[in-house]
Design a protein around this motif. Structure first.
Motif, mmCIF file in Angstrom:
data_model
loop_
_atom_site.group_PDB
_atom_site.id
_atom_site.type_symbol
_atom_site.label_atom_id
_atom_site.label_comp_id
_atom_site.label_asym_id
_atom_site.label_seq_id
_atom_site.Cartn_x
_atom_site.Cartn_y
_atom_site.Cartn_z
ATOM 1 N N ALA B 260 12.161 17.313 4.707
ATOM 2 C CA ALA B 260 12.380 15.566 4.303
ATOM 3 C C ALA B 260 12.645 14.736 3.048
ATOM 4 N N GLY B 261 10.422 15.173 3.171
ATOM 5 C CA GLY B 261 10.207 13.563 1.960
ATOM 6 C C GLY B 261 9.477 13.797 0.828
ATOM 7 N N VAL B 262 10.275 13.314 -0.167
ATOM 8 C CA VAL B 262 9.285 13.791 -1.347
ATOM 9 C C VAL B 262 9.440 12.260 -2.248
ATOM 10 N N ALA B 263 8.218 12.788 -2.574
ATOM 11 C CA ALA B 263 7.781 11.677 -3.643
ATOM 12 C C ALA B 263 7.070 12.038 -4.957
ATOM 13 N N ALA B 264 7.312 11.443 -6.066
ATOM 14 C CA ALA B 264 7.279 11.452 -7.381
ATOM 15 C C ALA B 264 5.899 11.380 -7.010
ATOM 16 N N SER B 265 5.739 12.166 -8.596
ATOM 17 C CA SER B 265 4.620 12.961 -9.280
ATOM 18 C C SER B 265 3.432 11.614 -9.918
ATOM 19 N N PRO B 266 2.240 11.831 -8.839
ATOM 20 C CA PRO B 266 1.501 10.288 -9.108
ATOM 21 C C PRO B 266 1.113 10.285 -10.616
ATOM 22 N N LEU B 267 1.372 11.221 -11.781
ATOM 23 C CA LEU B 267 1.676 10.991 -13.401
ATOM 24 C C LEU B 267 2.602 9.170 -13.560
ATOM 25 N N ALA B 268 3.594 9.153 -12.291
ATOM 26 C CA ALA B 268 4.429 7.648 -12.971
ATOM 27 C C ALA B 268 3.146 6.814 -12.477
ATOM 28 N N ARG B 269 2.288 6.560 -12.111
ATOM 29 C CA ARG B 269 1.728 5.655 -11.211
ATOM 30 C C ARG B 269 1.078 5.186 -12.693
ATOM 31 N N THR B 270 0.019 5.933 -13.485
ATOM 32 C CA THR B 270 -0.851 5.546 -15.012
ATOM 33 C C THR B 270 0.249 5.084 -16.055
ATOM 34 N N LEU B 271 1.780 5.048 -15.631
ATOM 35 C CA LEU B 271 2.729 4.217 -17.128
ATOM 36 C C LEU B 271 2.094 2.990 -16.587
ATOM 37 N N ASN B 272 1.969 2.269 -15.090
ATOM 38 C CA ASN B 272 2.411 1.060 -15.958
ATOM 39 C C ASN B 272 3.295 -0.151 -15.888
ATOM 40 N N VAL B 273 4.333 0.405 -15.524
ATOM 41 C CA VAL B 273 6.590 0.215 -14.880
ATOM 42 C C VAL B 273 6.480 0.474 -13.799
ATOM 43 N N PRO B 274 7.330 -0.383 -13.506
ATOM 44 C CA PRO B 274 7.875 -0.876 -11.976
ATOM 45 C C PRO B 274 8.226 0.412 -11.425
ATOM 46 N N LEU B 275 8.172 1.291 -10.603
ATOM 47 C CA LEU B 275 8.341 2.178 -9.899
ATOM 48 C C LEU B 275 9.210 1.738 -8.484
ATOM 49 N N ASP B 276 9.860 3.055 -8.193
ATOM 50 C CA ASP B 276 10.883 2.605 -6.754
ATOM 51 C C ASP B 276 10.139 3.090 -5.971
ATOM 52 N N ARG B 277 11.094 2.954 -4.324
ATOM 53 C CA ARG B 277 9.986 3.345 -3.303
ATOM 54 C C ARG B 277 9.201 5.165 -3.244
ATOM 55 N N ALA B 278 10.147 5.249 -4.119
ATOM 56 C CA ALA B 278 9.556 7.099 -3.895
ATOM 57 C C ALA B 278 8.800 7.393 -5.178
ATOM 58 N N GLY B 279 8.214 6.357 -5.668
ATOM 59 C CA GLY B 279 7.374 6.285 -6.545
ATOM 60 C C GLY B 279 8.097 7.150 -7.957
ATOM 61 N N ARG B 280 9.553 6.794 -8.282
ATOM 62 C CA ARG B 280 9.947 7.043 -9.120
ATOM 63 C C ARG B 280 9.764 6.067 -10.535
ATOM 64 N N VAL B 281 10.414 6.504 -11.249
ATOM 65 C CA VAL B 281 10.358 5.225 -13.281
ATOM 66 C C VAL B 281 11.660 5.213 -12.913
ATOM 67 N N GLN B 282 11.132 3.975 -13.148
ATOM 68 C CA GLN B 282 13.424 3.113 -13.499
ATOM 69 C C GLN B 282 13.519 3.205 -14.816
ATOM 70 N N VAL B 283 14.376 4.507 -15.580
ATOM 71 C CA VAL B 283 14.565 4.524 -16.223
ATOM 72 C C VAL B 283 15.526 3.235 -17.254
ATOM 73 N N GLN B 284 15.528 2.924 -18.764
ATOM 74 C CA GLN B 284 16.429 2.743 -19.435
ATOM 75 C C GLN B 284 17.772 3.735 -19.484
#
Lengths: 421, 421
Positions: B260-284
């Motif tokens: 069912a659910g998928v969550a982004a790799s926790p590494l995204a959090r160490t970037l200090n950039v805005p993430l979506d609800r699933a923890g993914r990085v909103q890229v340019q």
């Protein structure tokens, strides 16, 4: 109404499976019990450990092998005790089972000569789980070497010691040399895998001691040609996480593999019959146990002298013993006398590595490339009913020509260090 | 002397590997870091979980894939933090590494909507270790059912719930139905595996919700024809060792699989950039991270809107993103402007089981046998450079005609219950 005689067979290895199959047309009901769900073609287990084959190439579910033999029930369970008076075995998960005839063929495991603390540093090779653990250690050692900047520590990651120069030790050493020299060449950027040191340590005076001396010499030459350091007549005195010690020297090595001692399955002890030093059951001429004519032991768990020497613990002997027990049971059911067991020695083969093997066929002795082809043909032929002989052959053919090993996948690392989520 | 630009790529999945290969001729030095030693062809991972394929069929060592690309160093390690100011990443085992360009493509893992206690009862499927754990549970459940004399408890061992009806859930459910109805028939003596209950539970209104509604309906029909109970619009409210609960009913089941659910790799959090609800990085638009033009995110870890809808988390999107990041880096090195990323939708496939699949190729929609052959051809074709496409094909052909599954070997049971010796 006389009920159908109940035969319980413990262990789905060569002895147990051959006994089961040889009873296919007998009017008995068979219960085959094994801890694992599969029969394992143990002579090729070292190929799984060294990433040349994957598990399904050499293992098949017991249920699948026996699906058409309607007089067999397969149980995935572990026997905890045998009560020969009540004619009953106790199981870990199922209710106790009564038997009229019992065959114990639960085999052997590795033994560390009383040095059980060596086990964690020097894994042995008996099960598929063992093979995966060894594969993981070997592949991880090269990765660690690549990550290590200190030359001494790097050398320790690139040093491999195989303890024991019987067939398994020789196979592991030869294959490791091939991996280091060929398979991994060009894949690393900092280390040169061909600089790896592969040491085959044997306490006795020669490798493959069950072979004639001239073949031992040939095997040593072939090992050395592959790049293996053969170190005979030196007993290991210590094994720890950093390496091994002999009487007079220390060898730093982060990967130590155990191919030396073998001990019989602990189930033998619950029988209350005399055991030999390795814990094996001294069986009667018909493979039954002294005082219990309806209890048999076969395969690596049995020890028997024939013409003044012991029947060897090899796959053909286990198959012959299993089939013989089935014959004795059929004779008893027909109220006829059963002949004594005679081991028919079909020859002795050992492979050493790429294109190197030794063969002893009742005095016809040869080694090298021809022996290797003979070994290969025999082993593919004997990979029983796995319906993937073709795939195994293709895998081998491909890895032979490319030096590549298909199964170099590290799995299960997490479970060693942390609990699964 | 201007030194060679350093490109660090985290993750050897589709995005990371495709970026690495697309930089083969660039004058850069690449470090590719992954926790695993292999690239995994994830679209076929469910086949390993259901014993149809073995691990080496769908995985190949990253070092081996990249052995001829001399500008790459592969590190088996885990990134613990990213310091975008110092342009440096910290690693678990190696010294920190400086980068000029960084691509983070560490993917996603499964998430339990905040119910982390469900994880132990309902394993998900992202890695080979996960696949082996699921295989073990499925095969063991039938063994336990065979050993169980109480009808209710036996029924619970023969009940399988798959949570989530996306592509993975549908594949698992369809294949489980095939195993129960065909593969295991005749192998058991007490149970009838075809009585197994396979329930596919989905909180949303339909299966395969990313497909057009007509294909969802087709998929549901095909699942039901295979014997799967499809249960949509019902959210799971509890999962424990004995079964699952919905709002208004309880379903006893000893095997629950999570898709069912998928969550982004926790590494995204160490970037200090805005993430979506699933923890993914909103890229340019060029897949770089806001404020850090030399840091890119690609694959399942990235989220990007295109034409008003998100780029899907599928293998083709990850490959295209990886290749695009390589293009941007090459443009920067040449001081040229880089185009924005455009996802080219090549179509959407999902397999359901034996001879059943759905295909949506930009509006060309079909299902059933033809879709299944299309799916098979596409997947075999895309099994990159594994040099065992032939073996995979043979395995599949054999299991197709015989209904057998080659890899039904239970391993690793010991490590779950006790420490290795």
């Amino acid at each position: 109404m006389a009920s159908t005689p109940r035969v319980v067979i413990v262990g789905g290895g060569f002895a147990g499976l051959w006994a089961t199959r040889a009873l296919a047309r007998a009017a008995v009901q068979i219960t085959l019990i094994d801890r694992c769900n599969h029969h394992l073609f143990q002579p090729l287990l070292y190929q799984v450990a060294t990433a040349g084959l994957s598990a399904p190439d050499i293992a098949a579910p017991l249920r699948h092998i026996l699906r058409r033999q309607r007089n067999v029930t397969v149980l995935l369970d572990e026997v905890t005790a045998v009560d020969t008076d009540a004619q009953q075995i106790a199981l870990h998960r199922h209710a106790p089972i009564d038997y009229d005839y019992l065959l114990i063929a639960s085999g052997a495991t590795h033994a560390y000569f009383g040095q059980s603390q060596w086990a964690e540093h020097a894994p042995g090779l008996k099960t598929l789980d063992d093979a995966f653990a060894i594969r993981r250690r070997i592949l991880t050692a090269f990765e660690r070497a690549e990550a290590e900047s200190d030359p001494q520590r790097r050398a320790a990651w690139l040093s491999f010691v195989i303890v024991g120069a019987g067939p398994t030790g020789v196979e592991l050493a030869g294959t490791l040399a091939e991996i280091a020299r060929h398979t991994l060449s060009k894949e690393f950027r900092r280390i040169d895998p061909s600089q790896a040191r592969i040491v085959l340590a044997e306490a006795g005076p020669r490798v493959l001691s069950t072979f004639p001396e001239q073949l031992s010499d040939k095997a040593r030459e072939q090992l050395q040609a592959l790049g293996v350091e053969v170190c005979t007549g030196q007993a290991i005195t210590a094994i720890d996480a950093e390496g091994v010690s002999f009487a007079d020297q220390r060898l730093p090595a982060r990967t130590v593999l155990w191919a030396a001692g073998v001990a019989a399955s602990p189930l033998a002890r619950t029988l209350n019959v005399p055991l030999d030093r390795a814990g094996r059951v001294q069986v009667q001429a018909d493979l039954s146990v002294a005082g219990h004519p309806n209890v048999f032991v076969a395969g690596d768990l049995a020890t028997l002298q024939q013409d003044g020497k012991p029947v060897p613990g090899v796959a053909p002997a286990a198959k012959q013993m299993g089939a013989h027990v089935a014959r004795v049971i059929r004779s008893r059911l027909a109220a006829q006398p059963a002949p004594a067991f005679r081991y028919s020695d079909v020859g002795n083969l050992a492979t050493i590595g790429r294109m190197a093997a030794v063969v002893d066929l009742r005095g016809l002795r040869f080694s090298g490339l021809l022996a290797w082809w003979f070994w290969l043909a025999a082993h593919v032929f004997f990979l029983i009913g796995f319906r993937n002989r073709l795939v195994v052959l293709i895998n081998w053919a491909v890895s032979y020509w490319t030096y590549q090993r298909n199964a170099r996948i590290i799995v299960g690392t997490r479970s060693e260090t942390e609990k699964p989520p």
